[in-house]
Scaffold this motif. Structure first.
Motif, PDB file in Angstrom:
ATOM      1  N   PHE A   1      -1.614   2.278  14.414  1.00 45.11           N
ATOM      2  CA  PHE A   1      -0.530   1.846  13.534  1.00 45.11           C
ATOM      3  C   PHE A   1      -0.873   2.174  12.080  1.00 45.11           C
ATOM      4  CE2 PHE A   1       1.758  -0.323  16.845  1.00 45.11           C
ATOM      5  CZ  PHE A   1       3.032  -0.513  16.321  1.00 45.11           C
ATOM      6  N   ILE A   2      -2.136   1.989  11.713  1.00 42.74           N
ATOM      7  CA  ILE A   2      -2.564   2.311  10.350  1.00 42.74           C
ATOM      8  C   ILE A   2      -2.527   3.822  10.135  1.00 42.74           C
ATOM      9  CG2 ILE A   2      -4.475   2.186   8.708  1.00 42.74           C
ATOM     10  CD1 ILE A   2      -5.329  -0.431  10.181  1.00 42.74           C
ATOM     11  N   PHE A   3      -3.073   4.584  11.092  1.00 44.86           N
ATOM     12  CA  PHE A   3      -3.086   6.045  10.983  1.00 44.86           C
ATOM     13  C   PHE A   3      -1.672   6.604  10.831  1.00 44.86           C
ATOM     14  CE2 PHE A   3      -2.551  10.222  12.813  1.00 44.86           C
ATOM     15  CZ  PHE A   3      -3.573  10.956  12.245  1.00 44.86           C
ATOM     16  N   LEU A   4      -0.762   6.164  11.704  1.00 46.21           N
ATOM     17  CA  LEU A   4       0.601   6.699  11.676  1.00 46.21           C
ATOM     18  C   LEU A   4       1.367   6.256  10.432  1.00 46.21           C
ATOM     19  CD1 LEU A   4       1.508   6.385  15.458  1.00 46.21           C
ATOM     20  CD2 LEU A   4       1.067   8.489  14.177  1.00 46.21           C
ATOM     21  N   SER A   5       1.020   5.090   9.875  1.00 45.08           N
ATOM     22  CA  SER A   5       1.609   4.670   8.602  1.00 45.08           C
ATOM     23  C   SER A   5       1.196   5.629   7.494  1.00 45.08           C
ATOM     24  CB  SER A   5       1.156   3.248   8.255  1.00 45.08           C
ATOM     25  OG  SER A   5       1.565   2.334   9.233  1.00 45.08           O
ATOM     26  N   LEU A   6      -0.083   6.011   7.505  1.00 45.99           N
ATOM     27  CA  LEU A   6      -0.578   6.995   6.530  1.00 45.99           C
ATOM     28  C   LEU A   6       0.120   8.333   6.719  1.00 45.99           C
ATOM     29  CD1 LEU A   6      -4.413   6.262   6.658  1.00 45.99           C
ATOM     30  CD2 LEU A   6      -2.951   5.972   4.693  1.00 45.99           C
ATOM     31  N   LYS A   7       0.200   8.767   7.966  1.00 48.62           N
ATOM     32  CA  LYS A   7       0.824  10.067   8.266  1.00 48.62           C
ATOM     33  C   LYS A   7       2.279  10.094   7.803  1.00 48.62           C
ATOM     34  CE  LYS A   7       2.271  13.031  12.058  1.00 48.62           C
ATOM     35  NZ  LYS A   7       3.670  13.016  11.586  1.00 48.62           N
TER      36      LYS A   7
ATOM     37  N   ILE B   1      -3.348   2.792  -0.858  1.00 49.61           N
ATOM     38  CA  ILE B   1      -3.066   2.067   0.377  1.00 49.61           C
ATOM     39  C   ILE B   1      -3.870   0.781   0.395  1.00 49.61           C
ATOM     40  CG2 ILE B   1      -3.069   2.220   2.902  1.00 49.61           C
ATOM     41  CD1 ILE B   1      -3.875   5.404   1.619  1.00 49.61           C
ATOM     42  N   GLY B   2      -3.236  -0.309   0.787  1.00 49.88           N
ATOM     43  CA  GLY B   2      -3.990  -1.562   0.871  1.00 49.88           C
ATOM     44  C   GLY B   2      -3.267  -2.602   1.696  1.00 49.88           C
ATOM     45  N   PHE B   3      -4.025  -3.593   2.170  1.00 48.49           N
ATOM     46  CA  PHE B   3      -3.453  -4.697   2.933  1.00 48.49           C
ATOM     47  C   PHE B   3      -2.840  -5.728   1.988  1.00 48.49           C
ATOM     48  CE2 PHE B   3      -6.687  -3.149   5.942  1.00 48.49           C
ATOM     49  CZ  PHE B   3      -5.880  -2.985   7.060  1.00 48.49           C
ATOM     50  N   ILE B   4      -1.756  -6.330   2.448  1.00 52.56           N
ATOM     51  CA  ILE B   4      -1.159  -7.446   1.708  1.00 52.56           C
ATOM     52  C   ILE B   4      -2.051  -8.668   1.926  1.00 52.56           C
ATOM     53  CG2 ILE B   4       0.815  -9.012   1.591  1.00 52.56           C
ATOM     54  CD1 ILE B   4       2.532  -6.582   2.490  1.00 52.56           C
ATOM     55  N   PRO B   5      -2.588  -9.254   0.846  1.00 50.14           N
ATOM     56  CA  PRO B   5      -3.512 -10.384   1.018  1.00 50.14           C
ATOM     57  C   PRO B   5      -2.769 -11.705   1.193  1.00 50.14           C
ATOM     58  CG  PRO B   5      -3.313  -9.843  -1.293  1.00 50.14           C
ATOM     59  CD  PRO B   5      -2.445  -8.855  -0.558  1.00 50.14           C
ATOM     60  N   LYS B   6      -3.467 -12.654   1.766  1.00 53.70           N
ATOM     61  CA  LYS B   6      -2.897 -13.993   1.941  1.00 53.70           C
ATOM     62  C   LYS B   6      -3.073 -14.832   0.674  1.00 53.70           C
ATOM     63  CE  LYS B   6      -3.081 -17.982   5.048  1.00 53.70           C
ATOM     64  NZ  LYS B   6      -3.795 -18.631   6.171  1.00 53.70           N
TER      65      LYS B   6
ATOM     66  N   VAL C   1      -9.849  -1.377   0.739  1.00 50.14           N
ATOM     67  CA  VAL C   1     -10.264  -2.284   1.813  1.00 50.14           C
ATOM     68  C   VAL C   1     -11.116  -3.420   1.241  1.00 50.14           C
ATOM     69  CG1 VAL C   1     -10.110  -0.688   3.754  1.00 50.14           C
ATOM     70  CG2 VAL C   1     -12.165  -0.678   2.329  1.00 50.14           C
ATOM     71  N   SER C   2     -10.854  -3.732  -0.035  1.00 48.43           N
ATOM     72  CA  SER C   2     -11.632  -4.791  -0.685  1.00 48.43           C
ATOM     73  C   SER C   2     -11.184  -6.172  -0.231  1.00 48.43           C
ATOM     74  CB  SER C   2     -11.492  -4.684  -2.203  1.00 48.43           C
ATOM     75  OG  SER C   2     -10.132  -4.844  -2.583  1.00 48.43           O
ATOM     76  N   ARG C   3      -9.966  -6.261   0.291  1.00 47.47           N
ATOM     77  CA  ARG C   3      -9.459  -7.535   0.785  1.00 47.47           C
ATOM     78  C   ARG C   3      -8.805  -7.310   2.143  1.00 47.47           C
ATOM     79  NH1 ARG C   3      -9.954 -11.319  -2.968  1.00 47.47           N
ATOM     80  NH2 ARG C   3      -9.985 -10.733  -5.168  1.00 47.47           N
ATOM     81  N   GLY C   4      -8.980  -8.246   3.053  1.00 45.16           N
ATOM     82  CA  GLY C   4      -8.390  -8.118   4.382  1.00 45.16           C
ATOM     83  C   GLY C   4      -9.326  -8.649   5.446  1.00 45.16           C
ATOM     84  N   LEU C   5      -8.780  -8.914   6.624  1.00 43.62           N
ATOM     85  CA  LEU C   5      -9.585  -9.383   7.754  1.00 43.62           C
ATOM     86  C   LEU C   5     -10.627  -8.335   8.113  1.00 43.62           C
ATOM     87  CD1 LEU C   5      -6.566 -10.655   9.870  1.00 43.62           C
ATOM     88  CD2 LEU C   5      -8.153 -12.082   8.573  1.00 43.62           C
ATOM     89  N   ASN C   6     -11.824  -8.775   8.474  1.00 42.11           N
ATOM     90  CA  ASN C   6     -12.919  -7.835   8.726  1.00 42.11           C
ATOM     91  C   ASN C   6     -12.572  -6.759   9.753  1.00 42.11           C
ATOM     92  OD1 ASN C   6     -14.587  -8.984   6.873  1.00 42.11           O
ATOM     93  ND2 ASN C   6     -15.748 -10.223   8.335  1.00 42.11           N
ATOM     94  N   PHE C   7     -11.954  -7.173  10.887  1.00 38.04           N
ATOM     95  CA  PHE C   7     -11.677  -6.175  11.921  1.00 38.04           C
ATOM     96  C   PHE C   7     -10.600  -5.199  11.451  1.00 38.04           C
ATOM     97  CE2 PHE C   7      -8.046  -8.793  13.010  1.00 38.04           C
ATOM     98  CZ  PHE C   7      -7.132  -7.909  13.546  1.00 38.04           C
ATOM     99  N   LEU C   8      -9.672  -5.666  10.571  1.00 41.78           N
ATOM    100  CA  LEU C   8      -8.653  -4.768  10.037  1.00 41.78           C
ATOM    101  C   LEU C   8      -9.260  -3.773   9.053  1.00 41.78           C
ATOM    102  CD1 LEU C   8      -5.395  -6.846   9.406  1.00 41.78           C
ATOM    103  CD2 LEU C   8      -5.784  -5.017  11.057  1.00 41.78           C
ATOM    104  N   VAL C   9     -10.232  -4.230   8.290  1.00 41.96           N
ATOM    105  CA  VAL C   9     -10.933  -3.328   7.368  1.00 41.96           C
ATOM    106  C   VAL C   9     -11.607  -2.210   8.154  1.00 41.96           C
ATOM    107  CG1 VAL C   9     -12.910  -3.149   5.804  1.00 41.96           C
ATOM    108  CG2 VAL C   9     -11.273  -5.016   5.526  1.00 41.96           C
ATOM    109  N   LEU C  10     -12.295  -2.573   9.239  1.00 40.84           N
ATOM    110  CA  LEU C  10     -12.963  -1.561  10.069  1.00 40.84           C
ATOM    111  C   LEU C  10     -11.949  -0.626  10.715  1.00 40.84           C
ATOM    112  CD1 LEU C  10     -15.702  -3.781  11.776  1.00 40.84           C
ATOM    113  CD2 LEU C  10     -16.015  -2.128   9.921  1.00 40.84           C
ATOM    114  N   SER C  11     -10.828  -1.173  11.188  1.00 41.16           N
ATOM    115  CA  SER C  11      -9.776  -0.351  11.790  1.00 41.16           C
ATOM    116  C   SER C  11      -9.187   0.603  10.756  1.00 41.16           C
ATOM    117  CB  SER C  11      -8.663  -1.238  12.360  1.00 41.16           C
ATOM    118  OG  SER C  11      -9.128  -1.998  13.439  1.00 41.16           O
TER     119      SER C  11
END
Length: 420
Positions: A103-109, A6-11, A123-133
């Motif tokens: 939204f992240i939890f339910l995506s995983l589920k 699982i990972g965020f799409i980077p800019k 969580v190596s890349r992504g906005l700080n608050f999104l990493v924490l979320s």
């Protein structure tokens, strides 16, 4: 071994060099490097991409193409749009942070399958608050899987996260490490017992009504947990309203899904120029709620494993002492041993067994008056003789029908002792 990454799409649109296990991989994102690494080791991972809503969808399409070029089939890649809060790309987003985490939890589920033996959060890349979320949602997800597999600990996958260490200035070359992560399973009461998770406008009465079933789920989960902690095994098998649970679990899957949350978000999002505001908030995360729903599923499974040994006769539900002893050993002692009630239950059941073997019912004689019926109900794991019918021939016991209301009261009386 089947893996989910699982990972965020980077800019970022630049290529980077990544080192994994002393080998070098090139990619525009950590997800690409990890995919190359696993494919090289003959493992085809499943990919879950999380795209912050501020990013153009073209970035998601391009990343999918690159992953497919590496050798990952399109059906093995899923993606979800994740809400954000703050100012990005000339727009202002106003969103309750708990909604973002959900939204992240339910995506995983939604993406998770029982076949996955390892789940990796990047969580190596992504906005700080999104990493924490994401980490917050991931920990809830870990606990929810443990709750779901209360009786099947061997089915719980390994959980890891990606740790990224820049090896040179500017982060052009970084080392990827997979670190284990865990969150402890816990048995506790759901404190927001009479409160729905959603905060809608007062005018949204239909929405409040739609989710009102949650209160019933929470009451049942709390009662199940309390019943197990106290060792009230006969009450667990014969008093709790198991006929309601299948329908409630079905409602939860439908009403508390990522699809329903997406629909709610579409309905309750207001657009004013460059401002995007969600006109609802959460009292507590849906991720927390799902942990307890999964507990309820496990309690339902426990009941299902024993329900065929409940004999209905003369309008009473009879359970053999032998069945209760096995329940005590397999469930109370194995899963809830920390509360020590297995010792009390074992002692009570042994006295019944010995009386029945002598061809006698257990007698109130010599026990003293049960003036404090509540104290004695608790002290004897709900097996006080005042409330029981006994069958010395079948070696079984049942609660008296006229005591059902009292027993139900004892099972929920603890609510008054807890400060919500």
């Amino acid at each position: 071994m089947s893996k989910l990454v699982i990972g965020f799409i980077p800019k970022d649109s630049k290529e980077f060099k990544y080192i994994i296990d002393n080998s070098e991989y090139i990619g525009h994102s950590t997800i690409e490097a990890l995919s190359s690494y696993f494919l090289k080791n003959s493992i085809t991972p499943q990919i879950l991409l999380l795209r912050p809503e501020s990013l153009d969808r073209i970035l998601e399409i391009e990343l999918k193409k690159r992953l497919m070029y590496l050798g990952i089939e399109e059906e093995n890649i899923r993606s979800y749009e994740i809400l954000i809060t703050g100012g990005y790309e000339g727009k202002r987003f106003i969103t309750d942070p708990k909604i973002i985490s959900d939204f992240i939890f339910l995506s995983l589920k939604e993406t998770y399958k029982e076949e996955y033996k390892e789940i990796i959060l990047d969580v190596s890349r992504g906005l700080n608050f999104l990493v924490l979320s994401a980490i917050e949602a991931y920990r809830r997800f870990i606990v929810s899987l443990k709750a779901q597999n209360l009786l099947h600990k061997e089915d719980i996958p390994e959980f890891k996260y990606v740790y990224l260490t820049p090896l040179e200035e500017g982060g052009i070359i970084s080392e990827i490490r997979l670190e284990k992560i865990d969150s402890p399973l816990f048995f506790d009461y759901f404190k927001n017992y009479n409160k729905l998770p959603f905060n809608f406008k007062e005018t949204e009465k239909e929405l409040y009504s739609e989710f009102n079933f949650i209160k019933e789920i929470l009451k049942l989960v709390n009662t199940c947990i309390y019943t197990m902690k106290r060792g009230f095994i006969l009450a667990f098998l014969t008093i709790l309203p198991w006929d309601k649970i299948e329908e409630l679990l079905k409602k939860a899957e439908e009403k508390l899904s990522i699809t329903r949350l997406q629909n709610l978000n579409s309905l309750l999002t207001e657009y004013k120029g460059n401002t995007i505001e969600r006109k609802y908030s959460l009292n507590y995360p849906l991720g927390n709620l799902w942990i307890y729903i999964y507990f309820l599923k496990s309690f339902w499974e426990i009941y299902s494993n024993y329900k065929d040994e409940i004999k209905i006769e003369n309008n009473l539900k009879w359970v053999k002492i032998e069945t209760l002893q096995r329940f005590n050993e397999e469930i109370i002692e194995e899963v809830f041993k920390e509360y020590g009630t297995d010792i009390i239950v074992s002692k009570e059941l042994k006295e019944f067994q010995q009386s029945f073997q002598r061809g006698e019912n257990r007698d109130l004689k010599g026990k003293g008056g049960h003036s404090d019926i509540t104290r004695n109900f608790n002290a004897h794991a709900g097996l006080i003789l005042d409330f029981l019918e006994q069958n010395k021939v079948e070696h079984s016991i049942a609660y008296k029908k006229e005591k059902y209301k009292d027993i139900c009261g004892f099972l929920v009386d603890w609510e008054n002792e807890i400060k919500f």
